[in-house]
Design an enzyme around this catalytic site. Structure first.
Site, PDB file in Angstrom:
ATOM      1  N   LYS A  65       0.809  -1.227   0.000  1.00 44.57           N
ATOM      2  CA  LYS A  65       0.000   0.000   0.000  1.00 44.57           C
ATOM      3  C   LYS A  65       0.845   1.283   0.000  1.00 44.57           C
ATOM      4  CE  LYS A  65      -4.079  -1.927   2.264  1.00 44.57           C
ATOM      5  NZ  LYS A  65      -5.055  -1.705   3.326  1.00 44.57           N
ATOM      6  N   ASP A 101     -10.531   3.360   2.052  1.00 46.89           N
ATOM      7  CA  ASP A 101     -10.964   2.916   3.388  1.00 46.89           C
ATOM      8  C   ASP A 101     -11.774   4.004   4.088  1.00 46.89           C
ATOM      9  OD1 ASP A 101      -9.931   0.385   3.237  1.00 46.89           O
ATOM     10  OD2 ASP A 101      -8.059   0.866   4.282  1.00 46.89           O
ATOM     11  N   GLY A 127      -6.233   2.123  18.319  1.00 48.81           N
ATOM     12  CA  GLY A 127      -5.278   1.781  17.267  1.00 48.81           C
ATOM     13  C   GLY A 127      -4.753   3.020  16.557  1.00 48.81           C
ATOM     14  N   GLY A 129      -2.638   2.510  13.412  1.00 43.27           N
ATOM     15  CA  GLY A 129      -2.025   2.030  12.171  1.00 43.27           C
ATOM     16  C   GLY A 129      -2.654   2.696  10.955  1.00 43.27           C
ATOM     17  N   GLY A 130      -2.494   2.061   9.797  1.00 45.05           N
ATOM     18  CA  GLY A 130      -3.010   2.624   8.549  1.00 45.05           C
ATOM     19  C   GLY A 130      -4.523   2.764   8.539  1.00 45.05           C
TER      20      GLY A 130
HETATM   21  P1  ATR Z   1      -3.544  -1.594   9.860  1.00 49.05           P
HETATM   22  O1  ATR Z   1      -2.814  -1.052   8.668  1.00 49.05           O
HETATM   23  O2  ATR Z   1      -4.570  -2.645   9.522  1.00 49.05           O
HETATM   24  O3  ATR Z   1      -4.130  -0.516  10.711  1.00 49.05           O
HETATM   25  P2  ATR Z   1      -1.186  -1.945  11.489  1.00 49.05           P
HETATM   26  O4  ATR Z   1      -0.611  -0.727  10.875  1.00 49.05           O
HETATM   27  O5  ATR Z   1      -0.335  -3.158  11.608  1.00 49.05           O
HETATM   28  O6  ATR Z   1      -2.486  -2.426  10.705  1.00 49.05           O
HETATM   29  O7  ATR Z   1      -1.771  -1.556  12.942  1.00 49.05           O
HETATM   30  C1  ATR Z   1      -2.231  -2.488  13.831  1.00 49.05           C
HETATM   31  C2  ATR Z   1      -2.807  -1.790  15.081  1.00 49.05           C
HETATM   32  O8  ATR Z   1      -3.238  -2.815  15.988  1.00 49.05           O
HETATM   33  C3  ATR Z   1      -1.798  -0.932  15.842  1.00 49.05           C
HETATM   34  O9  ATR Z   1      -2.477   0.167  16.421  1.00 49.05           O
HETATM   35  C4  ATR Z   1      -1.315  -1.903  16.930  1.00 49.05           C
HETATM   36  O10 ATR Z   1      -0.801  -1.295  18.081  1.00 49.05           O
HETATM   37  P3  ATR Z   1       0.789  -0.887  18.183  1.00 49.05           P
HETATM   38  O11 ATR Z   1       0.950   0.355  17.359  1.00 49.05           O
HETATM   39  O12 ATR Z   1       1.021  -0.668  19.613  1.00 49.05           O
HETATM   40  O13 ATR Z   1       1.547  -2.070  17.618  1.00 49.05           O
HETATM   41  C5  ATR Z   1      -2.597  -2.606  17.253  1.00 49.05           C
HETATM   42  N1  ATR Z   1      -2.404  -3.894  17.938  1.00 49.05           N
HETATM   43  C6  ATR Z   1      -1.985  -5.064  17.396  1.00 49.05           C
HETATM   44  N2  ATR Z   1      -1.936  -6.039  18.335  1.00 49.05           N
HETATM   45  C7  ATR Z   1      -2.349  -5.462  19.504  1.00 49.05           C
HETATM   46  C8  ATR Z   1      -2.537  -5.946  20.852  1.00 49.05           C
HETATM   47  N3  ATR Z   1      -2.297  -7.212  21.170  1.00 49.05           N
HETATM   48  N4  ATR Z   1      -2.961  -5.062  21.790  1.00 49.05           N
HETATM   49  C9  ATR Z   1      -3.234  -3.773  21.464  1.00 49.05           C
HETATM   50  N5  ATR Z   1      -3.088  -3.259  20.218  1.00 49.05           N
HETATM   51  C10 ATR Z   1      -2.639  -4.092  19.264  1.00 49.05           C
END
Ligand code: ATR
Length: 276
Positions: A65, A101, A127, A129-130
């Protein structure tokens, strides 16, 4: 014949071919939509060769992406806000990129809970992330007074807040329940709950009764987060609708017709998810 595809590495899990295949058949369009495994080393050559391959464009999934965004000549506002693109098409030979999205999430929320913005209250997002970026951008564009971000790692939340300015506030992860009781909408954008793994440990006890709780995780269709919110009498919005609606703009670009997200399409994908 018009052709499009979805590219990723791996790509087997993608449900986009079922969605676009349904629309191609439903509207009787002479076109194809396939899956293509493209490795990180091949992405640039693949995108430069779209026209030569006879492709009108493609969807882009993990891990391409950001590369898709970087390699495009034109980008829409959501792609710029997120720094990543999931939909590409050619316009006069130029590669154009969008991040749909934001459109997918906001459209489904508006359809399922038309009055979500009635209270002029903050929105809480789990969260950073993206997916979170795409949704934060959507709420800011919709005019919400404040977006509260809760993320396990605070640095990532702060980086996100910096891009979006003063209406976005970062709060500690352990305050995700307490600091969301007044929220108009609470959204889970983390991967917690995917295939039943992990728990967000939310306490919905003191939530405003009009709060809408939504999850972008759609496997399972009813996540533990959604189930718990329902148990407290809150209205909920599932993640499958966002997946379906984010596909609409791409289909229109490639095949020239704006498709509809019908109950029949929803049930088709829901059955596929439940079959796994
Ligand atoms: P996407 O692009 O789908 O948003 P990503 O960029 O990998 O995916 O983001 C994943 C999100 O899930 C992040 O906010 C991550 O938190 P961190 O920034 O602290 O890694 C969150 N996440 C994943 N596993 C988690 C967990 N076990 N507890 C809390 N947050 C989690």
């Amino acid at each position: 014949m018009k052709q499009a595809c979805v590219i990723g590495w791996p790509i087997e899990h993608s449900r986009s071919p079922i969605i676009h295949g349904y629309w191609l058949k439903h509207y009787g369009i002479d076109g194809t939509y396939t899956k293509r495994a493209v490795s990180p080393g091949e992405i640039e050559a693949f995108l430069n060769g779209l026209a030569a391959e006879g492709l009108a464009g493609c969807n882009v999934t993990i891990p391409h992406k950001e590369a898709a965004f970087r390699l495009a000549a034109n980008r829409d506002a959501s792609a710029i806000a997120v720094g990543a693109a999931n939909t590409l098409w050619l316009e006069d030979g130029c590669l154009c990129a969008a991040n749909t999205d934001t459109y997918g999430y906001m459209t489904y929320l508006g359809r399922e809970a038309e009055d979500w913005g009635r209270r002029d209250a903050p929105v809480s997002i789990l969260g950073a992330g993206g997916a979170s970026r795409a949704i934060v951008y959507g709420f800011l564009e919709a005019g919400v007074p404040e977006v509260r971000i809760f993320n396990r790692s605070v640095e990532r939340a702060e980086a996100l807040a910096q891009t979006f300015g003063p209406r976005v506030k970062v709060l500690p992860w352990d305050q995700r329940s307490r600091a969301s009781t007044e929220a108009a909408v609470l959204v889970n954008t983390t991967s917690v709950g995917l295939k039943g793994a992990g728990s967000l440990d939310m306490d919905f006890t003191d939530f405003h009764p009009d709060c809408i709780v939504s999850d972008i995780v759609y496997v399972p269709l009813e996540t533990a987060f959604i189930r718990e919110a329902r148990r407290h009498g809150l209205r909920t919005v599932d993640g499958l609708g966002m997946l379906l609606h984010q596909a609409v703009p791409g289909f229109e670009k490639w095949f020239g017709l704006r498709p509809e997200v019908t109950d029949e399409l929803y049930d088709l994908i829901a059955a596929d998810i439940e079959a796994v």
